[in-house]
Design a protein around this motif. Sequence first.
Motif, PDB file in Angstrom:
ATOM      1  N   GLY A 324       0.810  -1.212   0.000  1.00 33.55           N
ATOM      2  CA  GLY A 324       0.000   0.000   0.000  1.00 33.55           C
ATOM      3  C   GLY A 324       0.841   1.258   0.000  1.00 33.55           C
ATOM      4  N   LEU A 325       2.134   1.112  -0.325  1.00 37.46           N
ATOM      5  CA  LEU A 325       3.063   2.244  -0.296  1.00 37.46           C
ATOM      6  C   LEU A 325       3.433   2.697  -1.699  1.00 37.46           C
ATOM      7  N   PRO A 326       3.887   3.947  -1.848  1.00 45.80           N
ATOM      8  CA  PRO A 326       4.408   4.395  -3.138  1.00 45.80           C
ATOM      9  C   PRO A 326       5.619   3.569  -3.542  1.00 45.80           C
ATOM     10  N   VAL A 327       5.780   3.364  -4.843  1.00 44.39           N
ATOM     11  CA  VAL A 327       6.911   2.603  -5.374  1.00 44.39           C
ATOM     12  C   VAL A 327       7.769   3.507  -6.243  1.00 44.39           C
ATOM     13  N   ILE A 328       9.055   3.457  -6.019  1.00 47.21           N
ATOM     14  CA  ILE A 328      10.040   4.197  -6.811  1.00 47.21           C
ATOM     15  C   ILE A 328      10.980   3.180  -7.429  1.00 47.21           C
ATOM     16  N   LEU A 329      11.188   3.255  -8.731  1.00 46.11           N
ATOM     17  CA  LEU A 329      12.075   2.302  -9.402  1.00 46.11           C
ATOM     18  C   LEU A 329      13.512   2.792  -9.346  1.00 46.11           C
ATOM     19  N   LYS A 330      14.369   2.003  -8.743  1.00 46.00           N
ATOM     20  CA  LYS A 330      15.784   2.350  -8.592  1.00 46.00           C
ATOM     21  C   LYS A 330      16.601   1.638  -9.668  1.00 46.00           C
ATOM     22  N   GLY A 331      17.265   2.422 -10.510  1.00 50.14           N
ATOM     23  CA  GLY A 331      18.089   1.838 -11.564  1.00 50.14           C
ATOM     24  C   GLY A 331      17.588   2.196 -12.950  1.00 50.14           C
ATOM     25  N   ILE A 332      16.835   3.289 -13.075  1.00 48.59           N
ATOM     26  CA  ILE A 332      16.383   3.758 -14.390  1.00 48.59           C
ATOM     27  C   ILE A 332      17.590   4.278 -15.161  1.00 48.59           C
ATOM     28  N   GLN A 333      17.761   3.785 -16.415  1.00 50.04           N
ATOM     29  CA  GLN A 333      18.928   4.151 -17.220  1.00 50.04           C
ATOM     30  C   GLN A 333      18.551   4.596 -18.632  1.00 50.04           C
ATOM     31  N   SER A 334      17.271   4.887 -18.842  1.00 54.73           N
ATOM     32  CA  SER A 334      16.836   5.408 -20.142  1.00 54.73           C
ATOM     33  C   SER A 334      15.537   6.176 -19.952  1.00 54.73           C
ATOM     34  N   ALA A 335      15.298   7.122 -20.842  1.00 51.60           N
ATOM     35  CA  ALA A 335      14.054   7.889 -20.797  1.00 51.60           C
ATOM     36  C   ALA A 335      12.854   7.001 -21.080  1.00 51.60           C
ATOM     37  N   VAL A 336      13.044   5.976 -21.921  1.00 49.22           N
ATOM     38  CA  VAL A 336      11.947   5.050 -22.232  1.00 49.22           C
ATOM     39  C   VAL A 336      11.431   4.401 -20.951  1.00 49.22           C
ATOM     40  N   ASP A 337      12.340   3.918 -20.111  1.00 42.69           N
ATOM     41  CA  ASP A 337      11.916   3.277 -18.873  1.00 42.69           C
ATOM     42  C   ASP A 337      11.387   4.287 -17.867  1.00 42.69           C
ATOM     43  N   ALA A 338      11.895   5.507 -17.907  1.00 40.88           N
ATOM     44  CA  ALA A 338      11.357   6.550 -17.033  1.00 40.88           C
ATOM     45  C   ALA A 338       9.884   6.799 -17.355  1.00 40.88           C
ATOM     46  N   LYS A 339       9.576   6.866 -18.643  1.00 46.44           N
ATOM     47  CA  LYS A 339       8.182   7.093 -19.060  1.00 46.44           C
ATOM     48  C   LYS A 339       7.318   5.884 -18.718  1.00 46.44           C
ATOM     49  N   ARG A 340       7.852   4.678 -18.896  1.00 50.47           N
ATOM     50  CA  ARG A 340       7.098   3.471 -18.538  1.00 50.47           C
ATOM     51  C   ARG A 340       6.787   3.440 -17.050  1.00 50.47           C
ATOM     52  N   ALA A 341       7.738   3.838 -16.240  1.00 47.35           N
ATOM     53  CA  ALA A 341       7.511   3.872 -14.799  1.00 47.35           C
ATOM     54  C   ALA A 341       6.356   4.810 -14.465  1.00 47.35           C
ATOM     55  N   PHE A 342       6.337   5.960 -15.117  1.00 47.09           N
ATOM     56  CA  PHE A 342       5.248   6.915 -14.918  1.00 47.09           C
ATOM     57  C   PHE A 342       3.920   6.308 -15.346  1.00 47.09           C
ATOM     58  N   GLU A 343       3.909   5.652 -16.496  1.00 45.43           N
ATOM     59  CA  GLU A 343       2.675   5.056 -17.023  1.00 45.43           C
ATOM     60  C   GLU A 343       2.191   3.889 -16.168  1.00 45.43           C
ATOM     61  N   HIS A 344       3.097   3.208 -15.467  1.00 47.64           N
ATOM     62  CA  HIS A 344       2.717   2.093 -14.609  1.00 47.64           C
ATOM     63  C   HIS A 344       2.386   2.539 -13.183  1.00 47.64           C
ATOM     64  N   GLY A 345       2.278   3.830 -12.988  1.00 51.21           N
ATOM     65  CA  GLY A 345       1.819   4.339 -11.701  1.00 51.21           C
ATOM     66  C   GLY A 345       2.868   4.473 -10.625  1.00 51.21           C
ATOM     67  N   SER A 347       5.448   6.231  -8.257  1.00 52.19           N
ATOM     68  CA  SER A 347       5.455   7.580  -7.682  1.00 52.19           C
ATOM     69  C   SER A 347       6.747   8.323  -7.959  1.00 52.19           C
ATOM     70  N   GLY A 348       7.773   7.580  -8.315  1.00 49.94           N
ATOM     71  CA  GLY A 348       9.049   8.217  -8.583  1.00 49.94           C
ATOM     72  C   GLY A 348       9.982   7.304  -9.345  1.00 49.94           C
ATOM     73  N   ILE A 349      11.048   7.890  -9.837  1.00 46.04           N
ATOM     74  CA  ILE A 349      12.123   7.124 -10.465  1.00 46.04           C
ATOM     75  C   ILE A 349      13.429   7.492  -9.784  1.00 46.04           C
ATOM     76  N   TYR A 350      14.328   6.542  -9.768  1.00 41.67           N
ATOM     77  CA  TYR A 350      15.641   6.715  -9.155  1.00 41.67           C
ATOM     78  C   TYR A 350      16.647   6.402 -10.257  1.00 41.67           C
ATOM     79  N   ILE A 351      17.204   7.458 -10.846  1.00 43.71           N
ATOM     80  CA  ILE A 351      18.155   7.297 -11.940  1.00 43.71           C
ATOM     81  C   ILE A 351      19.494   6.839 -11.357  1.00 43.71           C
ATOM     82  N   SER A 352      19.943   5.674 -11.793  1.00 44.80           N
ATOM     83  CA  SER A 352      21.150   5.097 -11.208  1.00 44.80           C
ATOM     84  C   SER A 352      21.676   3.986 -12.089  1.00 44.80           C
ATOM     85  N   ASN A 353      22.985   3.825 -12.104  1.00 47.52           N
ATOM     86  CA  ASN A 353      23.613   2.662 -12.756  1.00 47.52           C
ATOM     87  C   ASN A 353      24.387   1.856 -11.718  1.00 47.52           C
ATOM     88  N   HIS A 354      23.900   1.906 -10.483  1.00 47.27           N
ATOM     89  CA  HIS A 354      24.502   1.150  -9.381  1.00 47.27           C
ATOM     90  C   HIS A 354      25.926   1.635  -9.089  1.00 47.27           C
TER      91      HIS A 354
END
Length: 486
Positions: A324-345, A347-354
Amino acid sequence: MTLRKISASEISSHCHEDDAWIVINGTVWDITGFAAKHPGGPKVIADHVGKDGSSMYNDIHGPGLISSYLGPEKQVGVVDDLDKDSLIKEATKEPVIPKPDLKSIVDLSQFEQVAEMALKRRAWSYVSGATEDGVTHDANCEFYRRIFFRPQVLNGAGRVDTSTVFMGKKCAVPFFNAPTSSVKLTHPDGELALARASVAHGVPPCLPTMSSYALSEIVDVMPPSHPFFFQLYMNLDRSEAERTLREARDLGAQAILVTVDLPVMSKRQNRDRRQVQVQQDIETLEKKEEEIPAAGAWSHTPTNIAIDPDLQWKDIEWIRKVTGLPVILKGIQSAVDAKRAFEHGCSGIYISNHGGRALDTAPPAILVLLEIHATCPEILGKIDIMIDGGIRRGSDILKAICLGANVVLIGRPFLYALSYGEAGVNHAFDILKHELETAMALLGISSLDQAHPGLVNTSLLDFMVYRGNKHPWARYPVPRIGGSKL
């Protein structure tokens, strides 16, 4: 319940894959079947079955972590006092290197120099290492140096405010600790020190799945209801993943940072990888067969069960439903995946290559942020953005915020600062805050709300920004199967 006393000879007899005991700080644990589930891999478990593994365990883990993983029902007993000395192998003592006075440290690069001398070799290799040739690791830092400011004058920036709001919570500064594994390698207090320093500087700590201490132990050192974020490696065992997620939620996590850039472990190499220790390798090869640890004979799956390599977009919704918590994807490495994360609801993205520890030659994190501006700027302002990788100065923090990041995260520099303990992390926070305040005043802004892309010049990077599949050659796919025949 009183645990029975167990002799050394009985303990040593339980040294098989299907019957494995280990001694940790005087307590005997039944770890049968645990080797394949161990986040650090099965070898270290196999090497210590039937023995006292306290020295190795205490280097990485807090005292309560084993109980949180195994449960008290796996406690077999305690070592008979008469046999304790026979089980414990004297650890090799490394020389204590005197460190410069903490007050003499004026920038984060000095912490790195001290850490290289002060940390145990194993800890230094782990923290400083990167994937393969370290191209992405080096580029993370270098690309910040290719961004120039465009200062504004006479704006009355004599008093600046470094606070920001992230995920609905006010933070005194716009930088947090990046969630990193096995922090106790760099200091006995590990994540406890990072959490206390975060509290002292008015920000939520980011707590990792593979922490040295149990999550509850870390939360206990913070004031009640102090916000924190929980980083998740999705376990192959969904019931174990669900247990972990529910615990994080019940302890008060504000959001789940789901690591998505490391489906398999990468090939890690430390900085002195080219200095091959020939003599040591020869001595290892010349060992008698019976002297080689039994770990190689144990059967185990080639994948680390602690990380699911088959994580997919549908699993993100499952995580959200479980917690029931917001989800932020850690490890976004392209704008395509950033937009997909937004479209999949998300709450945030974490741009990182580890930190350059995943796929080498993946793009530097700041370049991905520029790519988002170029290809899907419509998501900016609609989704919270975190970023890490290569941030070494308060001016780097300001550049990232000017380009749309809400907060940045600091990884290696805080771990290097831990060579001084909690005081070192506090000092690192103070250095970055002072540098950020100075950069804001010199740039001509008094609050982070005034930061915007027009205050930076990215022309030295713009030609490298990926802008979509519109290249002339992109219309001609390269054949992968077939081809001409002789």
